[in-house]
Design a protein around this motif. Structure first.
Motif, short mmCIF file in Angstrom:
data_model
loop_
_atom_site.label_atom_id
_atom_site.label_comp_id
_atom_site.label_asym_id
_atom_site.label_seq_id
_atom_site.Cartn_x
_atom_site.Cartn_y
_atom_site.Cartn_z
N UNK A 1 0.83 -1.21 0.00
CA UNK A 1 0.00 0.00 0.00
C UNK A 1 0.87 1.27 0.00
N UNK A 2 1.90 1.27 -0.84
CA UNK A 2 2.81 2.40 -0.93
C UNK A 2 3.04 2.77 -2.38
N UNK A 3 3.38 4.05 -2.61
CA UNK A 3 3.68 4.51 -3.96
C UNK A 3 5.09 5.09 -4.01
N UNK A 4 5.44 5.67 -5.15
CA UNK A 4 6.78 6.19 -5.34
C UNK A 4 7.14 7.25 -4.30
N UNK A 5 6.22 8.16 -4.03
CA UNK A 5 6.50 9.22 -3.07
C UNK A 5 6.76 8.66 -1.67
N UNK A 6 6.05 7.60 -1.32
CA UNK A 6 6.25 6.97 -0.01
C UNK A 6 7.68 6.47 0.16
#
Length: 432
Positions: free
Chosen positions: A230-235
């Motif tokens: 549940x994470x994206x690039x910004x995370x």
């Protein structure tokens, strides 16, 4: 009864009689005095031997001791600002365990090849010991960082049936009645672990069979790879930035002596604070095209000279995102706003260090991933388990990889990563 101390703990025993156990690092004599520098792995201490305080036989035997003789030295701990570490031992007894003659690494200059061939002994030098202690502090603080954030350490296998990225050369090994490969990354297995435990990291040795001879490459090195469901690039960009700042702070606090031994400019580490400068691949490419010393061609991946140019322009690590799809791995998610770019990140260390972190948001759509496997001509059967992660409860997820030796090399101010691992393995070296 006399207590046994380490050199690091001498500050706790001022005025007391203790025994140190270690090896003779250096020696000088003046009349009825011997000045012994003893090392025990925790530090170096000066031990002063007055002829009147020891037996005639002991004083004479000390006269003939060579470098790395092993000793047990007993004496009173005294504070002295002139002594290494600020404390010295007024010696009352010396037990010689082994008198050494002809130690092969002397204070004179030796070539790097010679020192690497004697790596098992070279580790005893002040500089190499300091690098190893910095490495230990970095590894410890990395684990602390992730455990404080509720990550779980999961071990990925060393033997794998296939390449992680499908591009790098692999070390092929016989595995009973089939072929296997030494892992080039723990990432794919970290993705599986993240789907079970949410936030994980792997930390262990990895292997690359690339025939590279640069100062930034080893054939065996340690990689830390966090993976977050549940994470994206910004995370992961934020996670990596926080991690770097945390580790630098820990080293500055706990490795002052080692940094001093390495003559490391602390100011270059003290300025490592968030936020880090950021740019896209296209912005970085424009900088390189305009640079007089660059031979970069837009659309290509950044080579070591390109990374050096970019990293030397900043005093803090620089975060570069959105590389062309052609230069990145099959599992990286494309940018929905530009299908030619990938939701990925490389972080370049300052001072010309180059890439220390590479990561991305992963492709979570099974149909897209199946097509990528086909286009890259990867063996579908070897990735069926990996595709299962997209069949059963697929979610957006992301992670990155950190090469420990490059990270340590930057922090310690060491030019070549071969000094940042106890026993380096390179294209030309398999011994000792």
């Amino acid at each position: 009864m006399t207590s046994v101390s380490t050199i690091k703990r001498l500050c706790e025993h001022v005025g007391q009689t203790v025994t140190l156990k270690g090896w003779l690092y250096n020696k000088s004599s003046k009349g009825k005095l011997h000045f012994l520098q003893l090392r025990d792995g925790s530090g170096i201490a000066q031990c002063v031997v007055f002829k009147k305080n020891v037996t005639e036989e002991t004083f004479e035997a000390i006269s003939h001791l060579g470098q790395e003789s092993s000793l047990e030295i007993t004496g009173e701990v005294k504070a002295d600002d002139r002594a290494p570490g600020g404390y010295e031992l007024g010696v009352s007894a010396v037990l010689i365990l082994q008198a050494v003659d002809g130690y092969p690494i002397t204070p004179k200059d030796h070539g790097v090849d010679y020192l690497l061939s004697k790596r098992h002994l070279w580790l005893r030098s002040k500089r190499q010991s300091a690098i190893m202690r910095v490495r230990d502090a970095v590894a410890f603080s990395l684990r602390c960082f992730f455990h404080e954030r509720d990550f779980v350490n999961m071990d990925s296998p060393m033997f794998t049936p296939n390449a992680c990225e499908g591009t790098s050369e692999l070390f092929e090994v016989p595995y009973f009645d089939r072929k296997a490969y030494l892992t080039q990354s723990g990432q794919l297995y970290a993705e599986a672990s993240a789907m079970a435990l949410g936030r994980v990291f792997t930390f262990g040795p990895t292997f690359r069979a690339e025939k590279s001879k640069t100062r930034r490459h080893l054939t065996e090195f340690w990689m830390l790879e966090p993976e977050v469901a549940f994470a994206d690039l910004e995370d992961v960009c934020q996670l990596a930035e926080d991690m770097i700042v945390y580790v630098i702070s820990h080293v500055l606090e706990h490795c002052s002596g080692e940094l001093e031994d390495l003559e490391r400019d602390r100011s270059k580490l003290e300025c490592i604070q968030a936020p880090f400068p950021r740019m896209t691949y296209d912005e970085a490419a424009a900088v390189l095209v305009a640079h007089p010393d660059s031979e970069f061609t837009p659309g290509e991946d950044f080579g070591a000279p390109d990374e050096t140019i970019l990293s030397e322009m900043h005093t803090r690590p620089v975060i570069i995102t959105h590389y062309p799809k052609e230069v990145k791995a099959f599992y990286m998610k494309r940018d929905p706003s530009n299908e030619d770019r990938v939701l990925c990140v490389d972080i370049l260390g300052p001072e010309g260090v180059g890439e220390i972190i590479g990561g991305s948001q992963r492709e979570e759509d099974i149909e897209v991933l199946e097509e990528r496997i086909r286009i890259h001509e990867l063996p579908r059967e070897a990735f069926e388990w990996y595709l299962d992660l997209r069949r059963f409860g697929s979610v957006p997820h992301a992670g990155f990889g950190l090469g420990l030796e490059r990270f340590v090399g930057w922090i310690a101010g060491v030019e070549h990563v071969r000094e940042c691992i106890p026993f380096p393995r390179t294209i030309a070296r398999l011994e000792p």
